[in-house]
Write a protein that holds these residues in place. Structure first.
Motif, short mmCIF file in Angstrom:
data_model
loop_
_atom_site.label_atom_id
_atom_site.label_comp_id
_atom_site.label_asym_id
_atom_site.label_seq_id
_atom_site.Cartn_x
_atom_site.Cartn_y
_atom_site.Cartn_z
N PHE A 53 43.56 19.29 -45.38
CA PHE A 53 44.30 20.14 -46.32
C PHE A 53 45.20 21.15 -45.61
N ASN A 54 44.89 21.47 -44.35
CA ASN A 54 45.72 22.39 -43.58
C ASN A 54 45.97 23.70 -44.33
N LEU A 55 44.91 24.27 -44.90
CA LEU A 55 45.05 25.51 -45.65
C LEU A 55 45.31 26.68 -44.71
N ASP A 56 45.96 27.70 -45.24
CA ASP A 56 46.22 28.91 -44.45
C ASP A 56 45.04 29.86 -44.65
N TYR A 57 44.02 29.69 -43.83
CA TYR A 57 42.79 30.45 -44.00
C TYR A 57 42.98 31.94 -43.75
N SER A 58 44.06 32.30 -43.06
CA SER A 58 44.32 33.72 -42.81
C SER A 58 44.68 34.46 -44.10
N LYS A 59 45.02 33.73 -45.14
CA LYS A 59 45.35 34.36 -46.42
C LYS A 59 44.10 34.82 -47.17
N ALA A 60 42.94 34.28 -46.77
CA ALA A 60 41.68 34.63 -47.45
C ALA A 60 40.91 35.67 -46.63
N ASP A 61 40.00 36.34 -47.30
CA ASP A 61 39.16 37.33 -46.62
C ASP A 61 37.93 36.69 -46.00
N PHE A 62 37.55 35.52 -46.50
CA PHE A 62 36.42 34.80 -45.90
C PHE A 62 36.52 33.32 -46.24
N PHE A 105 39.41 34.62 -30.49
CA PHE A 105 40.06 34.43 -31.78
C PHE A 105 39.40 33.25 -32.50
N ILE A 106 39.08 33.43 -33.77
CA ILE A 106 38.61 32.33 -34.60
C ILE A 106 39.83 31.78 -35.32
N THR A 107 40.16 30.53 -35.05
CA THR A 107 41.34 29.92 -35.65
C THR A 107 40.92 28.77 -36.55
N CYS A 108 41.88 28.14 -37.20
CA CYS A 108 41.58 26.98 -38.02
C CYS A 108 41.21 25.83 -37.08
N GLY A 109 39.95 25.59 -36.89
CA GLY A 109 39.52 24.50 -36.04
C GLY A 109 38.52 24.89 -34.98
N LYS A 160 48.83 22.37 -26.76
CA LYS A 160 49.90 22.50 -25.79
C LYS A 160 50.52 23.90 -25.84
N LYS A 161 51.13 24.28 -24.76
CA LYS A 161 51.85 25.56 -24.67
C LYS A 161 52.84 25.66 -25.84
N GLY A 162 52.85 26.83 -26.48
CA GLY A 162 53.76 27.05 -27.59
C GLY A 162 53.20 26.73 -28.95
N THR A 163 51.98 26.20 -29.01
CA THR A 163 51.35 25.88 -30.29
C THR A 163 51.05 27.16 -31.07
N LYS A 164 51.34 27.15 -32.36
CA LYS A 164 51.06 28.31 -33.22
C LYS A 164 49.83 28.01 -34.07
N LEU A 165 48.91 28.97 -34.12
CA LEU A 165 47.67 28.80 -34.87
C LEU A 165 47.41 30.00 -35.77
N ASP A 166 46.81 29.75 -36.92
CA ASP A 166 46.42 30.83 -37.82
C ASP A 166 45.13 31.47 -37.32
N ILE A 167 45.07 32.79 -37.34
CA ILE A 167 43.88 33.52 -36.94
C ILE A 167 43.08 33.87 -38.19
#
Length: 281
Positions: free
Chosen positions: A133-142, A261-265, A241-248
């Motif tokens: 689903f690739n949700l943006d988990y950073s938008k939620a509080d938990f 950092f806890i990221t998606c994954g 890879k270098k330059g990858t962007k991840l949601d925190i």
């Protein structure tokens, strides 16, 4: 510590006095999409309020577009708060693919809840759909994830970072005959955080290195970086890879206090030589 249990119309006969003796936190279903109201919700809230059981609420999502997601969120908020009710938090239960871009729909659902006045919003996502689903988990509080063992007793940890783990659908609790879903704390957030007694997010707390004292929404890798299953970096799941962007999602600490950092994954280094964190405006 007592139990964290989620209930719905399937638990239509509850001895709330007995239920209160074992329950630290209840999570009550309000609706299944906009068209199906949980007909036991009001009974559950009345029982919880009478016997002082703290509760949050969730809605099984069925939105088919961004605009439909907003409508569902409005129905959810209205039904959950009617009669002056004040749930501790609101959860978007995302378990089925109902539109092409589930990320956009979920973001709209959460944003609408916040616009209406929801202070704490979570995402419940099926374990097997966490990455899909690739949700943006950073938008939620938990984040809340289900993962069960076949025997209904053993605990199999989720493969992904989350704050609540629904570890069985075969649980038992006083006041209810039959099986119930039971949950456990799995992240950095305490029970007090869910109960509204600790309103500062763990991610906002100062950590060892002074350059990570604020909340960040994204990070970019300055070199190839590993994603690990746990904050002690014992098992690498994959590399970016270098330059990858991840949601925190949050910040955690290893046993010796090193921030991760806890990221998606999974868990990623917080060392500024390898990653750069920044706030999305």
């Amino acid at each position: 510590m007592g139990k964290i249990v989620d209930i719905s119309k399937w638990q239509d006969k509850v001895d709330y006095k007995a239920f209160a003796t074992e329950t630290d936190l209840a999570i009550l279903r309000v609706q299944d999409g906009s068209t199906i109201k949980d007909m036991v919700y009001q009974t559950h809230t009345a029982g919880c309020e009478q016997y002082k059981v703290p509760y949050g609420v969730y809605a099984f999502t069925r939105f088919t577009s961004v605009e439909d997601a907003k409508v569902e969120a409005r129905d959810f908020y209205s039904r959950a708060t009617v009669g002056g009710r004040k749930p501790l938090f609101f959860v978007a239960d995302v378990e089925v693919k109902t539109m092409g871009d589930m990320r956009a729909g979920t973001n709209a659902f959460i944003a609408e809840l916040r616009r209406l006045g929801a202070k704490k919003v979570g995402i419940y996502v099926a374990h097997h759909l966490y990455n899909t689903f690739n949700l943006d988990y950073s938008k939620a509080d938990f984040v809340w994830i289900p993962r069960y063992a076949n025997d209904g007793v053993s605990v199999i940890k989720p493969n992904y970072p989350c704050d609540l783990h629904q570890y069985t659908d075969k649980g038992k609790i006083a006041g209810i005959t039959g099986n119930v879903d039971l949950n456990r704390l799995n992240g950095t957030k305490s029970l007090d955080w869910f109960l509204g007694k600790e309103d500062v997010k763990a991610v906002s707390k100062p950590v060892n290195q002074g350059y990570y004292k604020k909340k960040y929404d994204r990070l970019v890798s300055l070199t190839d970086v590993g994603v690990y299953e746990d904050k002690e970096f014992k098992k690498e799941l994959k590399r970016h890879k270098k330059g990858t962007k991840l949601d925190i999602i949050d910040i955690a600490h290893s046993k010796n206090g090193t921030p991760r950092f806890i990221t998606c994954g999974g868990y990623v280094t917080a060392n500024r030589e390898y990653v750069k964190a920044y706030t999305v405006k």
